[in-house]
Write an enzyme that holds these catalytic residues in place. Structure first.
Site, PDB file in Angstrom:
ATOM      1  NE  ARG A 257      26.553  37.419  39.445  1.00 55.24           N
ATOM      2  CZ  ARG A 257      26.693  37.229  40.761  1.00 55.24           C
ATOM      3  NH1 ARG A 257      25.642  36.907  41.498  1.00 55.24           N
ATOM      4  NH2 ARG A 257      27.885  37.347  41.334  1.00 55.24           N
TER       5      ARG A 257
ATOM      6  CE  LYS B 277      30.209  34.398  37.890  1.00 62.45           C
ATOM      7  NZ  LYS B 277      30.812  35.692  37.496  1.00 62.45           N
TER       8      LYS B 277
ATOM      9  CG  HIS C  39      26.970  43.033  35.021  1.00 61.89           C
ATOM     10  ND1 HIS C  39      26.613  41.801  35.527  1.00 61.89           N
ATOM     11  CD2 HIS C  39      28.068  43.430  35.721  1.00 61.89           C
ATOM     12  CE1 HIS C  39      27.451  41.461  36.485  1.00 61.89           C
ATOM     13  NE2 HIS C  39      28.350  42.424  36.630  1.00 61.89           N
TER      14      HIS C  39
ATOM     15  NE  ARG D 113      26.173  42.010  39.691  1.00 57.75           N
ATOM     16  CZ  ARG D 113      26.149  41.346  40.844  1.00 57.75           C
ATOM     17  NH1 ARG D 113      25.013  41.267  41.539  1.00 57.75           N
ATOM     18  NH2 ARG D 113      27.227  40.748  41.309  1.00 57.75           N
TER      19      ARG D 113
ATOM     20  CG  HIS E 291      30.911  40.361  44.041  1.00 53.28           C
ATOM     21  ND1 HIS E 291      31.261  41.684  43.847  1.00 53.28           N
ATOM     22  CD2 HIS E 291      30.303  39.970  42.896  1.00 53.28           C
ATOM     23  CE1 HIS E 291      30.882  42.068  42.643  1.00 53.28           C
ATOM     24  NE2 HIS E 291      30.303  41.050  42.045  1.00 53.28           N
TER      25      HIS E 291
ATOM     26  CE1 TYR F 253      26.337  28.881  60.750  1.00 50.93           C
ATOM     27  CE2 TYR F 253      27.936  30.647  60.405  1.00 50.93           C
ATOM     28  CZ  TYR F 253      27.091  29.930  61.239  1.00 50.93           C
ATOM     29  OH  TYR F 253      26.994  30.278  62.554  1.00 50.93           O
TER      30      TYR F 253
END
Length: 402
Positions: A249, A276, A339, A342, A365, A375
């Site tokens: 981003r 994000k 953007h 992406r 995402h 993790y």
């Protein structure tokens, strides 16, 4: 001593003794004189077979007339089967609760929610939410007692936003009201969240358009060659050159710090505070990206930021700076946005048969479980590393016109 002969003078002339003693006015009502000189009105009564004592205040702060009136009221309550002491406590608690509810305004509850729920969020998010509260909601709702507010009150605050055409903002504010209402209900301030379904009464949002992205391989080659020829600021130049390879981003790239880059492992670890999804993210760096970073390090490596602003070395370049560069290269808003890099990568990598889970992991995402996301931030890393290098090689082929 009977209540007929007990007068103000009687209470006034009472002198302390070695021990507390009572001056009775009759029927359980008396003045308790303490060795310290204090004079306390008391009333002994029985209710449901139990003996109880009510404190009526001290003399002379409470006069004989006032104490007698209190006793008369207590006797009426006892006759009705009501404990006067318990009733007094209930009334006091009710008054205190009412006072607390009046003081617990929408603004007070909203700020309390904000401090508890937004404390761990990024500063940019905190400022955004606080601005919406202070500029959009507090003027209309701020001084209203929260417990007295109904759904219509919340809706009335959103109508002006909706009517000026900011339908999407009205929905965002409705979502914010719902979150605050949930908090107030769980905190015990209200029994029901009156803002729960507020957005159902708003105009429907317009269907969102996909962000502009170039996905035709031939056109991508043109774009990459145009970026290579961009003559503007050095930080903007290199940010635009690196962006197609890493497809992070905009804010994640612009605010990159040299300390996040591991040149030995060819890896960039973006901290959770700038992601994000609030979990760290690993970006494997292809050879092409490493070469660009080595070149840029000669110019900006002495500072903290990889892409410092041309106006201040302590601040990163801006979204607008990157977007303006694209516009200067001749790409309009309907053709390509920041953007869009992406979207470009996601579309072509999926078309080329890479595993969707690997692509999504590299795009950072989807994983909403914070513990699991923390993790799994290195999940599929070998596949991602290979994919990122193959993607970089593919872009170079397109740049060369292959």
């Amino acid at each position: 001593m009977s209540d007929k002969v007990f007068t103000h003078k009687t209470a006034e002339n009472a002198r302390p003794g070695d021990k507390p003693y009572k001056l009775s006015t009759g029927r359980g009502f008396y003045l308790l004189v303490m060795p310290t000189g204090g004079k306390l009105w008391r009333y002994d009564y029985r209710l449901n077979g139990k003996r109880k004592t009510a404190a009526l205040g001290s003399f002379p702060d409470v006069s004989l007339k006032e104490a007698t009136e209190k006793v008369a009221e207590y006797r009426r309550l006892i006759h009705a089967g009501i404990d006067p002491v318990a009733e007094k406590r209930r009334v006091k608690e009710s008054e205190e609760q009412q006072a607390a509810e009046q003081a617990r305004t929408f603004e007070a509850v909203a700020r309390e929610w904000f401090e508890k729920r937004a404390s761990g969020k990024a500063e940019r998010y905190r400022k955004q939410i606080l601005a919406r509260l202070e500029n959009q909601l507090f003027p209309a709702l701020g001084d209203r007692p929260f417990s007295e507010m109904e759904a219509q009150d919340f809706l009335d605050a959103l109508r002006p936003v909706e009517e000026r055409g900011a339908v999407d903002m009205a929905h965002r504010l409705g979502q914010l009201l719902n979150q605050i209402g949930k908090y107030a209900r769980v905190a015990g301030y209200v029994r029901h969240n009156e803002a729960a379904d507020i957005r159902e009464a708003l105009k429907a949002r317009e269907e969102r358009k996909h962000r502009a992205a170039i996905t035709d391989p031939h056109e991508i080659g043109h774009l990459l060659r145009a970026i290579d020829a961009y003559p503007g600021d050095l930080s903007i130049q290199y940010a635009l050159k690196i962006l197609p390879y890493v497809f992070v981003r905009s804010g994640e790239l612009r605010c990159a710090e040299w300390g996040e880059l591991d040149f030995d492992k060819a890896m960039w670890v973006i901290p959770a505070s700038r992601m994000k999804m609030r979990t760290p993210h690993i970006v494997p760096l292809a050879r092409q990206v490493m070469k660009l970073l080595e070149e840029l390090r000669q110019w900006t490596g002495d500072g903290r930021l990889v892409f410092p602003s041309p106006f201040s070395a302590s601040k990163p370049i801006t979204d607008m700076g990157l977007l303006n560069a694209l516009r200067r290269l001749g790409y309009g808003r309907d053709e390509m946005c920041i953007h869009g890099f992406r979207g470009m990568a996601s579309t072509l990598l999926n078309e080329q048969g890479y595993r969707p889970d690997v692509i999504e992991a590299q795009l950072a995402h989807g994983e909403r479980n914070a513990v699991r996301a923390a993790y799994n931030h290195a999940q599929y890393l070998p596949e991602r590393t290979a994919m990122m290098q193959e993607w970089a090689d593919y872009l170079d082929e397109l740049r060369a016109g292959a």
